[in-house]
Design an enzyme around this catalytic site. Structure first.
Site, PDB file in Angstrom:
ATOM      1  N   LYS A  22       0.834  -1.211   0.000  1.00 16.83           N
ATOM      2  CA  LYS A  22       0.000   0.000   0.000  1.00 16.83           C
ATOM      3  C   LYS A  22       0.866   1.258   0.000  1.00 16.83           C
ATOM      4  O   LYS A  22       0.640   2.185  -0.774  1.00 16.83           O
ATOM      5  CB  LYS A  22      -0.895  -0.017   1.256  1.00 16.83           C
ATOM      6  CG  LYS A  22      -1.484   1.315   1.653  1.00 16.83           C
ATOM      7  CD  LYS A  22      -2.360   1.206   2.875  1.00 16.83           C
ATOM      8  CE  LYS A  22      -1.714   1.548   4.191  1.00 16.83           C
ATOM      9  NZ  LYS A  22      -1.415   2.959   4.419  1.00 16.83           N
ATOM     10  N   ASN A  23       1.872   1.275   0.877  1.00 15.16           N
ATOM     11  CA  ASN A  23       2.650   2.499   1.047  1.00 15.16           C
ATOM     12  C   ASN A  23       3.582   2.781  -0.129  1.00 15.16           C
ATOM     13  O   ASN A  23       4.149   3.866  -0.216  1.00 15.16           O
ATOM     14  CB  ASN A  23       3.456   2.453   2.356  1.00 15.16           C
ATOM     15  CG  ASN A  23       2.553   2.598   3.570  1.00 15.16           C
ATOM     16  OD1 ASN A  23       1.346   2.820   3.422  1.00 15.16           O
ATOM     17  ND2 ASN A  23       3.123   2.473   4.755  1.00 15.16           N
ATOM     18  N   CYS A 116      -5.061   7.841   9.994  1.00 17.63           N
ATOM     19  CA  CYS A 116      -5.184   7.198  11.303  1.00 17.63           C
ATOM     20  C   CYS A 116      -4.907   8.190  12.426  1.00 17.63           C
ATOM     21  O   CYS A 116      -4.011   9.028  12.321  1.00 17.63           O
ATOM     22  CB  CYS A 116      -4.167   6.066  11.410  1.00 17.63           C
ATOM     23  SG  CYS A 116      -4.714   4.536  10.661  1.00 17.63           S
ATOM     24  N   ARG A 121       0.867  14.232  13.334  1.00 15.09           N
ATOM     25  CA  ARG A 121       1.009  14.065  11.883  1.00 15.09           C
ATOM     26  C   ARG A 121       0.985  15.397  11.131  1.00 15.09           C
ATOM     27  O   ARG A 121       0.100  15.669  10.303  1.00 15.09           O
ATOM     28  CB  ARG A 121      -0.029  13.083  11.341  1.00 15.09           C
ATOM     29  CG  ARG A 121      -0.010  11.769  12.076  1.00 15.09           C
ATOM     30  CD  ARG A 121      -0.624  10.650  11.330  1.00 15.09           C
ATOM     31  NE  ARG A 121       0.278  10.049  10.358  1.00 15.09           N
ATOM     32  CZ  ARG A 121      -0.016   8.969   9.651  1.00 15.09           C
ATOM     33  NH1 ARG A 121      -1.167   8.386   9.802  1.00 15.09           N
ATOM     34  NH2 ARG A 121       0.836   8.468   8.792  1.00 15.09           N
ATOM     35  N   ILE A 123       2.452  18.396   8.476  1.00 14.65           N
ATOM     36  CA  ILE A 123       2.971  18.332   7.100  1.00 14.65           C
ATOM     37  C   ILE A 123       3.962  19.474   6.846  1.00 14.65           C
ATOM     38  O   ILE A 123       4.234  19.832   5.708  1.00 14.65           O
ATOM     39  CB  ILE A 123       1.840  18.344   6.050  1.00 14.65           C
ATOM     40  CG1 ILE A 123       0.917  19.555   6.240  1.00 14.65           C
ATOM     41  CG2 ILE A 123       1.048  17.058   6.064  1.00 14.65           C
ATOM     42  CD1 ILE A 123       0.022  19.789   5.029  1.00 14.65           C
ATOM     43  N   ASP A 305       5.009   0.631  12.181  1.00  7.92           N
ATOM     44  CA  ASP A 305       3.815  -0.031  11.647  1.00  7.92           C
ATOM     45  C   ASP A 305       3.697  -1.494  12.078  1.00  7.92           C
ATOM     46  O   ASP A 305       2.693  -2.141  11.774  1.00  7.92           O
ATOM     47  CB  ASP A 305       3.787   0.054  10.109  1.00  7.92           C
ATOM     48  CG  ASP A 305       3.372   1.430   9.625  1.00  7.92           C
ATOM     49  OD1 ASP A 305       2.996   2.267  10.461  1.00  7.92           O
ATOM     50  OD2 ASP A 305       3.421   1.663   8.402  1.00  7.92           O
ATOM     51  N   ILE A 327       8.062   7.268  16.911  1.00  8.68           N
ATOM     52  CA  ILE A 327       7.616   7.933  15.674  1.00  8.68           C
ATOM     53  C   ILE A 327       6.282   8.661  15.871  1.00  8.68           C
ATOM     54  O   ILE A 327       6.147   9.828  15.506  1.00  8.68           O
ATOM     55  CB  ILE A 327       7.477   6.912  14.509  1.00  8.68           C
ATOM     56  CG1 ILE A 327       8.783   6.140  14.328  1.00  8.68           C
ATOM     57  CG2 ILE A 327       7.075   7.615  13.212  1.00  8.68           C
ATOM     58  CD1 ILE A 327       9.956   6.943  13.821  1.00  8.68           C
ATOM     59  N   ARG A 397      -8.219  -0.646   5.316  1.00  8.78           N
ATOM     60  CA  ARG A 397      -7.357   0.358   4.673  1.00  8.78           C
ATOM     61  C   ARG A 397      -6.014  -0.240   4.266  1.00  8.78           C
ATOM     62  O   ARG A 397      -5.357   0.274   3.372  1.00  8.78           O
ATOM     63  CB  ARG A 397      -7.130   1.554   5.613  1.00  8.78           C
ATOM     64  CG  ARG A 397      -8.392   2.372   5.842  1.00  8.78           C
ATOM     65  CD  ARG A 397      -8.085   3.666   6.580  1.00  8.78           C
ATOM     66  NE  ARG A 397      -6.824   4.181   6.110  1.00  8.78           N
ATOM     67  CZ  ARG A 397      -5.822   4.549   6.888  1.00  8.78           C
ATOM     68  NH1 ARG A 397      -5.941   4.505   8.181  1.00  8.78           N
ATOM     69  NH2 ARG A 397      -4.708   4.998   6.368  1.00  8.78           N
TER      70      ARG A 397
HETATM   71  C1  UD1 Z   1       4.532   6.803   6.404  1.00  8.27           C
HETATM   72  C2  UD1 Z   1       3.720   5.557   6.230  1.00  8.27           C
HETATM   73  C3  UD1 Z   1       3.167   5.076   7.575  1.00  8.27           C
HETATM   74  C4  UD1 Z   1       4.304   4.896   8.567  1.00  8.27           C
HETATM   75  C5  UD1 Z   1       5.173   6.144   8.644  1.00  8.27           C
HETATM   76  C6  UD1 Z   1       6.404   5.969   9.496  1.00  8.27           C
HETATM   77  C7  UD1 Z   1       2.828   5.863   3.999  1.00  8.27           C
HETATM   78  C8  UD1 Z   1       1.629   6.060   3.152  1.00  8.27           C
HETATM   79  N1  UD1 Z   1       2.619   5.852   5.336  1.00  8.27           N
HETATM   80  O1  UD1 Z   1       3.667   7.794   6.941  1.00  8.27           O
HETATM   81  O2  UD1 Z   1       2.495   3.842   7.362  1.00  8.27           O
HETATM   82  O3  UD1 Z   1       3.756   4.660   9.855  1.00  8.27           O
HETATM   83  O4  UD1 Z   1       5.604   6.515   7.314  1.00  8.27           O
HETATM   84  O5  UD1 Z   1       7.175   4.921   9.032  1.00  8.27           O
HETATM   85  O6  UD1 Z   1       3.924   5.657   3.502  1.00  8.27           O
HETATM   86  N2  UD1 Z   1       6.331  14.673  10.630  1.00  8.27           N
HETATM   87  C9  UD1 Z   1       6.415  16.022  10.889  1.00  8.27           C
HETATM   88  N3  UD1 Z   1       6.267  16.890   9.856  1.00  8.27           N
HETATM   89  C10 UD1 Z   1       6.040  16.469   8.578  1.00  8.27           C
HETATM   90  C11 UD1 Z   1       5.962  15.083   8.322  1.00  8.27           C
HETATM   91  C12 UD1 Z   1       6.114  14.200   9.367  1.00  8.27           C
HETATM   92  O7  UD1 Z   1       6.619  16.432  12.029  1.00  8.27           O
HETATM   93  O8  UD1 Z   1       5.908  17.303   7.680  1.00  8.27           O
HETATM   94  C13 UD1 Z   1       6.478  13.704  11.740  1.00  8.27           C
HETATM   95  C14 UD1 Z   1       5.171  12.943  11.974  1.00  8.27           C
HETATM   96  O9  UD1 Z   1       4.290  13.661  12.795  1.00  8.27           O
HETATM   97  C15 UD1 Z   1       5.677  11.675  12.623  1.00  8.27           C
HETATM   98  C16 UD1 Z   1       7.032  11.450  11.941  1.00  8.27           C
HETATM   99  O10 UD1 Z   1       7.398  12.706  11.366  1.00  8.27           O
HETATM  100  O11 UD1 Z   1       5.887  11.887  13.994  1.00  8.27           O
HETATM  101  C17 UD1 Z   1       7.033  10.384  10.886  1.00  8.27           C
HETATM  102  O12 UD1 Z   1       6.137  10.707   9.875  1.00  8.27           O
HETATM  103  P1  UD1 Z   1       6.352  10.309   8.360  1.00  8.27           P
HETATM  104  O13 UD1 Z   1       7.626   9.548   8.191  1.00  8.27           O
HETATM  105  O14 UD1 Z   1       6.148  11.519   7.532  1.00  8.27           O
HETATM  106  O15 UD1 Z   1       5.155   9.319   8.125  1.00  8.27           O
HETATM  107  P2  UD1 Z   1       4.112   9.316   6.945  1.00  8.27           P
HETATM  108  O16 UD1 Z   1       4.789   9.638   5.656  1.00  8.27           O
HETATM  109  O17 UD1 Z   1       2.924  10.096   7.345  1.00  8.27           O
END
Ligand code: UD1
Length: 422
Positions: A22-23, A116, A121, A123, A305, A327, A397
């Protein structure tokens, strides 16, 4: 609301082929919009999140069909760069459209994504990366408008190796002018898969899988045929399910190199493996042993995960184990549900202290998020008696018909769909 009803106590046995990741599929589907024409992607799992991504692509003017494990996306009719708010709210991965739409149309409108409920989370790293490439960003309430007359290559250092931010920046930089170097990039296998897909379309990227990714801008991309990598999290879930039920399962179409840290932890717990090419045989004839300390961290460390699923194994292990989650701050919601099934777990800030019990008992529990839901299913397979898992839309999902996957391995598991009242 649909639910799963599971009779525990049967060792899993047999052979299973693991579906596509999926990811990996989600960012690749989003990236397909950068090349005008028809793409064919194979090994795409049939999951709710994939359906939402296809719905988003259709809302932007693409045609998208999913037959068997193949998705065909026709992107030449794409006309919009405005991702509808309602679809954005359905999953976090909708944010992957930002980089590709900015690259193709020079502007993109998105909304704060859903997903989730496992932590804050943010951006911000996605947005900072796009700004570094020359994009202007305006945030009004929930709405984010991002525009750029042209994108310019840049040196970008991520404060944290975010998977999504690494992918979004890679995609936006593919057609930027000049070279982009991304430092402290995430190293997950899904990022290598995205690099391979983008390069198959004609991009010039090296370094995915290391912490430095170099993207040399190209003028255009062409549609392509591509096969998605196997889902390492689904594979890890089956490994744990086989172990907690004291079963023996053969997993086919997996990449064992993507599971190194997981296999290492499970071996410490006494789980046995035989690995040959893309096949893993797993068994666990005796009670698992406690593992002193597991820390979730970015790849290649132990993945967040699989934290919930491995916690189930440790709940049944001999001794005291500790899991530290680094994380996502909200990722222990499964603990209350596992406690209802008889687990002995205490959470203190970001650490869970798990004292193994000899057995778990069936109960009615609720999937609070995707991987927590998978963990409850695993716990139910090992438990004495009947477990009802509710809120299973979370599980759908990320697992393609989990009840079929597990009943194929001998589990007694059924999905109940309520009949609508007249
Ligand atoms: C992806 C995976 C998810 C997995 C996660 C960590 C996909 C679709 N999802 O999620 O299944 O659990 O990686 O391995 O690939 N963060 C910030 N600012 C940002 C982005 C992230 O502070 O702009 C923080 C998040 O809040 C979190 C950490 O970084 O604490 C990790 O997030 P990230 O690696 O971005 O995970 P996702 O890409 O959302």
């Amino acid at each position: 609301m649909e639910k799963l009803v599971i009779e525990g106590g049967r060792p899993l046995s047999g052979t299973i082929q693991i579906h596509g990741a999926k990811n990996a599929a989600l960012p690749i589907l989003a990236a397909s919009i950068m090349a005008s024409g028809t793409h064919k992607l194979s090994n795409v799992p049939d999951l709710l999140d994939i359906q939402v991504m296809l719905e988003i692509l259709r809302s932007l003017g693409c045609q998208a069909e999913h037959y068997g494990d193949t998705v065909t996306v026709q992107t030449s009719t794409a006309y919009s760069s405005h991702v509808p708010e309602e679809l954005m709210g359905q999953m976090r991965s909708s944010i992957f459209l930002m980089g590709p739409l900015l690259a193709r149309f020079g502007s993109v409108t998105v909304y704060q994504p859903g997903g989730c409920a496992i932590g804050e989370r943010k951006i911000d790293l996605h947005l900072k990366g796009l700004q570094a490439l020359g994009a202007k960003i305006e945030e009004t309430g929930n709405r984010i408008v991002c525009t750029a007359d042209s994108l310019q290559g840049a040196e970008i250092v991520l404060d944290f190796p975010s998977v999504g931010a690494t992918e979004n920046i890679m995609m936006a930089a593919v057609m930027a002018e000049g070279v982009t170097t991304l430092y402290n990039a995430a190293r997950e296998p899904e990022i290598q898969d995205l690099q391979n897909f983008l390069n198959t379309m004609g991009a010039d990227i090296i370094g995915a899988g290391t912490d430095t990714i170099t993207i040399s801008g190209v003028r255009s991309l062409s549609p392509c045929l591509y096969r998605i990598i196997p889902d390492r999290i689904v594979a890890g879930t089956v490994l744990v399910a086989a172990a907690v039920t004291k079963g023996g399962v053969t997993l086919e179409r997996v990449n064992p190199a993507h599971l190194t840290s997981v296999i290492h932890v499970l071996r410490r717990a006494g789980v046995q493996f035989a690995i040959d090419g893309d096949i893993i045989q797993v068994s666990c004839p005796t009670r698992p042993k406690a593992v002193e300390r597991i820390v979730t961290s970015p790849h290649p460390s132990f993945p967040t995960d699989l934290q919930a699923q491995v916690m189930v194994l440790l709940s049944l292990a001999d001794g005291l184990s500790v899991i530290k989650e680094t994380i996502f701050e909200g990722r222990f919601k499964h603990v209350d549900e596992l406690s209802r099934m008889g687990a002995d777990i205490r959470v203190d800030l970001s650490s869970a202290f798990i004292r193994g019990v000899p057995r778990l008992y069936g109960a009615t529990v609720e999937a609070t998020d995707l991987r927590a839901g998978a963990a409850l299913v695993i716990a139910a397979l090992a438990a004495h008696g009947t477990t009802i898992v509710e809120q299973i839309h979370h599980i759908d999902r990320g697992y393609d018909r989990i009840e079929e996957m597990l009943s194929g391995l001998g589990a007694t598991i059924k999905r109940y769909t309520p009949v609508p009242s007249e």
